[in-house]
Write a protein that holds these residues in place. Structure first.
Motif, mmCIF file in Angstrom:
data_model
loop_
_atom_site.group_PDB
_atom_site.id
_atom_site.type_symbol
_atom_site.label_atom_id
_atom_site.label_comp_id
_atom_site.label_asym_id
_atom_site.label_seq_id
_atom_site.Cartn_x
_atom_site.Cartn_y
_atom_site.Cartn_z
ATOM 1 N N THR A 96 0.714 -1.220 -0.164
ATOM 2 C CA THR A 96 0.067 -0.074 0.273
ATOM 3 C C THR A 96 0.732 1.132 0.230
ATOM 4 O OG1 THR A 96 0.304 0.083 2.608
ATOM 5 C CG2 THR A 96 -2.178 -1.328 1.078
ATOM 6 N N TYR A 97 0.347 2.279 -0.771
ATOM 7 C CA TYR A 97 0.514 3.756 -0.609
ATOM 8 C C TYR A 97 0.496 4.760 -0.645
ATOM 9 C CZ TYR A 97 -1.107 3.578 -5.466
ATOM 10 O OH TYR A 97 -1.396 3.526 -6.218
ATOM 11 N N LYS A 98 0.495 6.115 -0.039
ATOM 12 C CA LYS A 98 -0.542 6.417 0.634
ATOM 13 C C LYS A 98 -0.802 7.386 -0.451
ATOM 14 C CE LYS A 98 1.102 7.956 4.499
ATOM 15 N NZ LYS A 98 2.220 8.461 6.289
ATOM 16 N N GLU A 99 0.581 8.048 -1.721
ATOM 17 C CA GLU A 99 -0.162 9.070 -2.938
ATOM 18 C C GLU A 99 0.831 7.763 -3.871
ATOM 19 O OE1 GLU A 99 -0.841 13.515 -4.300
ATOM 20 O OE2 GLU A 99 -0.304 13.097 -2.253
ATOM 21 N N ALA A 100 -0.024 8.373 -4.958
ATOM 22 C CA ALA A 100 0.823 8.129 -6.374
ATOM 23 C C ALA A 100 0.065 9.499 -7.766
ATOM 24 C CB ALA A 100 0.546 6.689 -7.324
ATOM 25 N N LYS A 101 1.327 9.946 -7.767
ATOM 26 C CA LYS A 101 1.623 10.951 -8.762
ATOM 27 C C LYS A 101 2.773 11.039 -9.396
ATOM 28 C CE LYS A 101 3.519 13.524 -5.292
ATOM 29 N NZ LYS A 101 3.282 15.748 -4.461
ATOM 30 N N VAL A 102 1.794 11.896 -10.942
ATOM 31 C CA VAL A 102 3.247 12.575 -11.746
ATOM 32 C C VAL A 102 3.631 14.153 -10.632
ATOM 33 C CG1 VAL A 102 3.755 12.698 -14.647
ATOM 34 C CG2 VAL A 102 2.178 10.981 -13.506
ATOM 35 N N GLY A 103 5.257 13.430 -11.520
ATOM 36 C CA GLY A 103 6.035 14.673 -10.762
ATOM 37 C C GLY A 103 6.556 15.019 -12.442
ATOM 38 N N ASP A 104 8.331 15.726 -11.713
ATOM 39 C CA ASP A 104 8.791 16.241 -12.572
ATOM 40 C C ASP A 104 10.046 16.029 -12.172
ATOM 41 O OD1 ASP A 104 9.945 17.918 -15.059
ATOM 42 O OD2 ASP A 104 9.657 19.838 -13.860
ATOM 43 N N GLY A 105 10.696 15.504 -12.111
ATOM 44 C CA GLY A 105 11.495 14.831 -11.138
ATOM 45 C C GLY A 105 13.365 15.089 -12.343
ATOM 46 N N LYS A 106 13.505 15.585 -12.181
ATOM 47 C CA LYS A 106 14.895 15.729 -13.218
ATOM 48 C C LYS A 106 15.858 14.899 -13.406
ATOM 49 C CE LYS A 106 18.268 19.542 -15.524
ATOM 50 N NZ LYS A 106 18.629 20.561 -14.579
ATOM 51 N N TYR A 107 16.590 13.818 -12.580
ATOM 52 C CA TYR A 107 17.120 13.373 -12.702
ATOM 53 C C TYR A 107 16.706 11.454 -12.679
ATOM 54 C CZ TYR A 107 20.648 17.153 -13.634
ATOM 55 O OH TYR A 107 20.704 18.234 -13.669
ATOM 56 N N ARG A 108 15.062 11.617 -12.020
ATOM 57 C CA ARG A 108 14.723 10.029 -11.339
ATOM 58 C C ARG A 108 13.388 10.158 -12.239
ATOM 59 N NH1 ARG A 108 15.883 9.507 -5.105
ATOM 60 N NH2 ARG A 108 15.888 6.687 -6.194
ATOM 61 N N TRP A 109 13.564 8.712 -13.047
ATOM 62 C CA TRP A 109 12.214 8.371 -13.790
ATOM 63 C C TRP A 109 11.171 7.960 -12.712
ATOM 64 C CZ3 TRP A 109 13.627 10.210 -17.616
ATOM 65 C CH2 TRP A 109 14.782 9.937 -18.323
ATOM 66 N N GLY A 110 11.967 7.670 -10.920
ATOM 67 C CA GLY A 110 10.694 7.552 -10.148
ATOM 68 C C GLY A 110 11.104 7.186 -8.673
ATOM 69 N N SER A 111 10.677 7.374 -7.769
ATOM 70 C CA SER A 111 11.345 7.824 -6.518
ATOM 71 C C SER A 111 9.369 6.759 -5.296
ATOM 72 C CB SER A 111 10.908 8.973 -6.127
ATOM 73 O OG SER A 111 10.387 9.504 -5.806
ATOM 74 N N CYS A 112 10.234 6.150 -4.611
ATOM 75 C CA CYS A 112 10.046 6.152 -3.094
ATOM 76 C C CYS A 112 10.426 7.254 -1.926
ATOM 77 C CB CYS A 112 10.041 4.326 -3.554
ATOM 78 S SG CYS A 112 8.659 3.981 -1.632
ATOM 79 N N THR A 113 8.767 7.455 -1.754
ATOM 80 C CA THR A 113 9.647 8.568 -0.320
ATOM 81 C C THR A 113 10.292 8.289 0.414
ATOM 82 O OG1 THR A 113 6.987 9.533 0.311
ATOM 83 C CG2 THR A 113 8.287 10.483 -2.036
ATOM 84 N N PRO A 114 9.807 8.301 2.176
ATOM 85 C CA PRO A 114 10.256 8.048 3.178
ATOM 86 C C PRO A 114 8.911 7.820 3.676
ATOM 87 C CG PRO A 114 11.793 9.187 3.007
ATOM 88 C CD PRO A 114 10.956 9.389 1.477
ATOM 89 N N ASN A 115 7.880 8.951 3.403
ATOM 90 C CA ASN A 115 6.174 8.272 3.746
ATOM 91 C C ASN A 115 5.364 7.749 2.870
ATOM 92 O OD1 ASN A 115 6.794 10.459 5.562
ATOM 93 N ND2 ASN A 115 7.168 12.300 4.599
ATOM 94 N N ASP A 116 6.217 6.992 2.038
ATOM 95 C CA ASP A 116 5.462 6.041 1.561
ATOM 96 C C ASP A 116 4.296 6.309 0.114
ATOM 97 O OD1 ASP A 116 6.568 3.745 2.730
ATOM 98 O OD2 ASP A 116 5.062 3.256 4.078
ATOM 99 N N ASN A 117 4.879 7.609 -0.603
ATOM 100 C CA ASN A 117 4.576 8.441 -1.189
ATOM 101 C C ASN A 117 4.793 7.467 -2.764
ATOM 102 O OD1 ASN A 117 2.189 9.585 0.133
ATOM 103 N ND2 ASN A 117 3.845 11.383 -0.458
ATOM 104 N N VAL A 118 4.661 7.503 -3.697
ATOM 105 C CA VAL A 118 5.514 7.075 -5.812
ATOM 106 C C VAL A 118 4.976 8.537 -5.953
ATOM 107 C CG1 VAL A 118 5.469 4.605 -4.843
ATOM 108 C CG2 VAL A 118 3.273 5.073 -5.550
ATOM 109 N N ILE A 119 6.036 8.698 -7.150
ATOM 110 C CA ILE A 119 6.217 9.271 -7.583
ATOM 111 C C ILE A 119 6.726 9.282 -9.407
ATOM 112 C CG2 ILE A 119 6.795 12.109 -8.246
ATOM 113 C CD1 ILE A 119 7.179 12.368 -4.978
ATOM 114 N N PHE A 120 5.952 9.715 -10.099
ATOM 115 C CA PHE A 120 7.061 9.428 -11.397
ATOM 116 C C PHE A 120 6.731 10.447 -12.468
ATOM 117 C CE2 PHE A 120 4.198 5.537 -9.394
ATOM 118 C CZ PHE A 120 5.254 4.722 -9.682
ATOM 119 N N ASN A 121 7.690 10.320 -13.277
ATOM 120 C CA ASN A 121 8.237 11.364 -13.834
ATOM 121 C C ASN A 121 7.231 11.588 -15.549
ATOM 122 O OD1 ASN A 121 9.843 13.236 -15.472
ATOM 123 N ND2 ASN A 121 12.355 12.642 -14.891
#
Length: 224
Positions: A139-164
């Motif tokens: 389970t994750y808290k939130e999944a969203k699309v973002g603008d990470g310049k140097y990463r295709w995706g990330s999983c934050t310490p708060n269990d959010n997942v972000i995708f470029n």
């Protein structure tokens, strides 16, 4: 030679080290971890870090040519293929019909294409996140699309997942690999053999996807 690195404290339970695409080193550590302990861990991974920060293919400076002009005959990547741009009469939004139909009013406005890509990324990537999370039993808290310049995706310490959002230019098997990769960090925070086994079980084309990103990463990093 001392390695420079950034320390990010959080409520996570384990310490992890990552090398960003701009060669910077980030240490994510549990709150209260002493700098001495962090330094010892970094020192113990020094050879691995030197190798990663000097990886000729992945970390060499990328050529960033000017963005393409929105003119008829030009092409842009979408889901792993290039499609031609065709300027059409009228206004309104961009349409995709095995080619990009761009209203004359948007000619030269690259921001319009960026917005279109972001919307398609939310439409196509986020449902894959939900699907693979169910498959992995995480389970994750939130999944969203973002603008990470140097990463295709990330999983934050708060269990959010972000995708470029730029991932929408890649084939679906690459998108699936990145999605599974980040979700697998909810099970195993480090890139251990167990982590890669989890990823490979859900994304059997993992090696093919990693090779695709190595070869075409510079293309994805362009805004359009």
């Amino acid at each position: 030679m001392e390695l420079a690195y950034k320390v990010v404290y959080s409520k996570r339970k384990s310490l992890t080290i990552s090398v960003e695409r701009d060669r910077s080193i980030v240490v994510k550590a549990p709150e209260g971890t002493t700098l001495e302990k962090i330094h010892r861990v970094v020192e113990s991974r020094k050879l691995w870090l030197y190798e990663k920060t000097r990886h000729a293919q992945k970390y060499s400076p990328l050529p960033h040519p000017p963005g393409k002009e929105l003119v008829s005959g030009e092409s842009l990547p979408y889901l792993g293929r290039h499609y031609r741009i065709e300027l059409v009469a009228g206004d309104g939004g961009i349409r995709f019909e095995q080619k990009f139909l761009v209203p004359q009013a948007l000619a030269g406005k690259s921001a319009a294409f960026r917005n279109w890509f972001v919307a398609r990324a939310e439409e196509k990537i986020l449902p894959r996140v939900k699907m693979y999370a169910n498959s992995l039993g995480v389970t994750y808290k939130e999944a969203k699309v973002g603008d990470g310049k140097y990463r295709w995706g990330s999983c934050t310490p708060n269990d959010n997942v972000i995708f470029n959002w730029r991932l929408i230019k890649a084939p679906m098997f690459v998108i699936d690999y990145v999605v599974v990769h980040e979700l697998a960090h909810l099970i195993e925070p480090n890139h251990t053999p167990r982590f890669w086994n989890i990823v490979n079980a859900q994304a059997p084309t993992m090696d093919k996807a990693k090779a695709w990103l190595q070869k075409h990463g510079a293309l994805l990093e362009q805004d359009i």
